[in-house]
Design a protein around this motif. Structure first.
Motif, short mmCIF file in Angstrom:
data_model
loop_
_atom_site.label_atom_id
_atom_site.label_comp_id
_atom_site.label_asym_id
_atom_site.label_seq_id
_atom_site.Cartn_x
_atom_site.Cartn_y
_atom_site.Cartn_z
N LEU A 56 0.82 -1.21 0.00
CA LEU A 56 0.00 0.00 0.00
C LEU A 56 0.86 1.26 0.00
N ALA A 57 2.01 1.21 0.67
CA ALA A 57 2.91 2.36 0.65
C ALA A 57 3.38 2.64 -0.78
N LEU A 58 3.67 1.58 -1.52
CA LEU A 58 4.10 1.74 -2.91
C LEU A 58 2.95 2.27 -3.77
N VAL A 59 1.76 1.74 -3.55
CA VAL A 59 0.60 2.19 -4.32
C VAL A 59 0.32 3.66 -4.05
N ARG A 60 0.41 4.07 -2.77
CA ARG A 60 0.19 5.48 -2.44
C ARG A 60 1.21 6.38 -3.13
N GLY B 66 2.30 5.94 -6.03
CA GLY B 66 2.06 5.97 -7.46
C GLY B 66 2.61 4.79 -8.22
N THR B 67 3.13 3.78 -7.55
CA THR B 67 3.65 2.59 -8.23
C THR B 67 2.49 1.80 -8.83
N PRO B 68 2.56 1.40 -10.09
CA PRO B 68 1.50 0.58 -10.68
C PRO B 68 1.26 -0.68 -9.85
N TYR B 69 0.02 -1.15 -9.84
CA TYR B 69 -0.36 -2.25 -8.97
C TYR B 69 0.52 -3.49 -9.14
N ALA B 70 0.78 -3.88 -10.37
CA ALA B 70 1.56 -5.10 -10.61
C ALA B 70 2.97 -4.96 -10.06
N GLU B 71 3.58 -3.79 -10.26
CA GLU B 71 4.93 -3.55 -9.75
C GLU B 71 4.93 -3.53 -8.22
N ALA B 72 3.92 -2.90 -7.64
CA ALA B 72 3.83 -2.85 -6.18
C ALA B 72 3.67 -4.24 -5.60
N ALA B 73 2.85 -5.06 -6.26
CA ALA B 73 2.64 -6.44 -5.79
C ALA B 73 3.95 -7.21 -5.79
N HIS B 74 4.70 -7.12 -6.87
CA HIS B 74 5.97 -7.85 -6.97
C HIS B 74 6.98 -7.34 -5.95
N ALA B 75 7.10 -6.02 -5.84
CA ALA B 75 8.09 -5.45 -4.92
C ALA B 75 7.77 -5.78 -3.47
N ALA B 76 6.49 -5.87 -3.14
CA ALA B 76 6.10 -6.14 -1.75
C ALA B 76 6.19 -7.60 -1.38
N GLY B 77 6.27 -8.49 -2.39
CA GLY B 77 6.39 -9.92 -2.11
C GLY B 77 5.17 -10.74 -2.44
N CYS B 78 4.17 -10.14 -3.08
CA CYS B 78 3.01 -10.91 -3.55
C CYS B 78 3.39 -11.64 -4.83
N THR B 79 2.65 -12.70 -5.13
CA THR B 79 2.98 -13.47 -6.34
C THR B 79 2.62 -12.70 -7.60
N ASP B 80 1.53 -11.95 -7.55
CA ASP B 80 1.12 -11.16 -8.71
C ASP B 80 0.07 -10.14 -8.27
N GLY C 126 -10.71 1.40 -4.42
CA GLY C 126 -11.48 1.97 -3.33
C GLY C 126 -10.58 2.53 -2.24
N TYR C 127 -9.46 1.83 -1.98
CA TYR C 127 -8.50 2.31 -0.99
C TYR C 127 -7.95 3.67 -1.39
N LEU C 128 -7.51 3.80 -2.65
CA LEU C 128 -6.95 5.07 -3.11
C LEU C 128 -8.02 6.17 -3.13
N ALA C 129 -9.22 5.81 -3.53
CA ALA C 129 -10.30 6.80 -3.56
C ALA C 129 -10.56 7.35 -2.17
N GLY C 130 -10.45 6.49 -1.13
CA GLY C 130 -10.64 6.93 0.24
C GLY C 130 -9.58 7.91 0.69
N GLN D 96 -6.91 9.85 -3.84
CA GLN D 96 -5.95 9.63 -4.90
C GLN D 96 -6.61 8.86 -6.04
N GLU D 97 -6.04 9.03 -7.22
CA GLU D 97 -6.47 8.25 -8.36
C GLU D 97 -5.54 7.06 -8.51
N ALA D 98 -6.03 6.02 -9.19
CA ALA D 98 -5.18 4.86 -9.46
C ALA D 98 -4.01 5.29 -10.33
N PRO D 99 -2.80 4.75 -10.07
CA PRO D 99 -1.64 5.12 -10.88
C PRO D 99 -1.80 4.64 -12.31
N GLY D 100 -1.31 5.43 -13.24
CA GLY D 100 -1.37 5.04 -14.64
C GLY D 100 -0.21 4.13 -14.99
#
Length: 262
Positions: free
Chosen positions: A189-193, A195-209, A227-231, A234-238
């Motif tokens: 979530l720190a990466l997503v906040r 602006g890191t794209p979701y797939a990159e954030a998932a990989h960097a954080a240790g998720c499989t995808d 929904g998390y970013l909207a709260g 923020q907008e979803a990263p492009g």
């Protein structure tokens, strides 16, 4: 109308002192982060235990709230109770400490010009008469926060799986796998906040995808990544990773047991 959130480090075991000035605003889910808080709000002292899922906290009054946020594994020694007894709970401090002592501390903080500093003084005084946090479990939390596996962490700590689980219940409120999962979510979530794209954030954080991250967000927060970013405003990263309209952390109603709100 927004409020103002501030935080600063203390000298005690990586704890943070936070304050919130102004209205709480709409009810927000507080996300699990492995931490525990000692909270001053509405003239009361509360303990927020370690959460396993998002918790909705209703508090629409104006005024000042203050607290001490304890890093994973550090609060039980100070409070004198195993973290598992406070898991997914918010309780008044007199549930944990003697009522007469809590009444005295409540009066002292109510009369203080700076409740946050007064709370910090309570922690310093209490820490002087208690054992320090278990250094081995503090080390375990630090390794899990850096993304090490539970198995590798157990080996580094010189503990068997059952020993690590038992000691984790006391220190963190739940087993090491749950703590690792929560800390992985916080890294993502720190990466997503940022602006890191979701797939990159998932990989960097240790998720499989990205799908794995999406499931973890839904399971632990009760919402989606969007929904998390909207709260947060923020907008979803492009695709480029550029963040959308950032919602300042200082405008996010924080406290009641977590450093992060959805």
């Amino acid at each position: 109308m927004s409020g103002r959130y501030t935080e600063r480090a203390t000298a005690w075991s990586g704890a943070l002192v936070w304050t919130w000035h102004g209205p709480r605003g709409p009810e927000r889910p507080v996300l699990p982060d492995g931490c525990m808080d000692l909270v001053w709000t509405a003239g009361r002292l509360l303990v927020a235990g370690p959460d396993t899922h998002a918790v909705r906290v209703t508090d629409t009054g104006d005024g000042l709230r203050a607290g001490i946020r304890f890093a994973p594994g550090t609060a039980p020694a100070l409070l004198g109770v195993p973290a598992c007894e406070l898991r997914d709970r918010r309780v008044t401090l007199d549930t944990v400490w003697r009522g007469a002592e809590v009444r005295r501390l409540t009066e002292r903080i109510a009369e203080a010009g700076d409740p946050a500093a007064a709370l910090e003084g309570v922690v310093r005084s209490r820490a002087a008469g208690t054992d320090p946090p278990d250094p081995l479990m503090v080390s375990v939390a630090a390794r899990l926060e850096r993304g090490h596996s539970v198995a590798a962490t157990a080996r580094a700590a010189g503990l068997g799986a059952r020993q690590l689980h038992r000691r984790s219940l006391t220190a963190f409120g739940y087993g090491p796998k749950t703590l690792a999962r929560i800390l992985r979510l916080q890294r993502a979530l720190a990466l997503v906040r940022a602006g890191t794209p979701y797939a990159e954030a998932a990989h960097a954080a240790g998720c499989t995808d990205q799908a794995h991250l999406a499931r973890e967000v839904r399971d632990l927060t009760g919402t989606t990544l969007g929904g998390y970013l909207a709260g947060l405003g923020q907008e979803a990263p492009g695709a480029s990773g550029a963040p959308g309209a950032l919602g300042a952390k200082s405008d996010t109603a924080q406290p009641s047991g977590s450093r992060t709100t959805a």
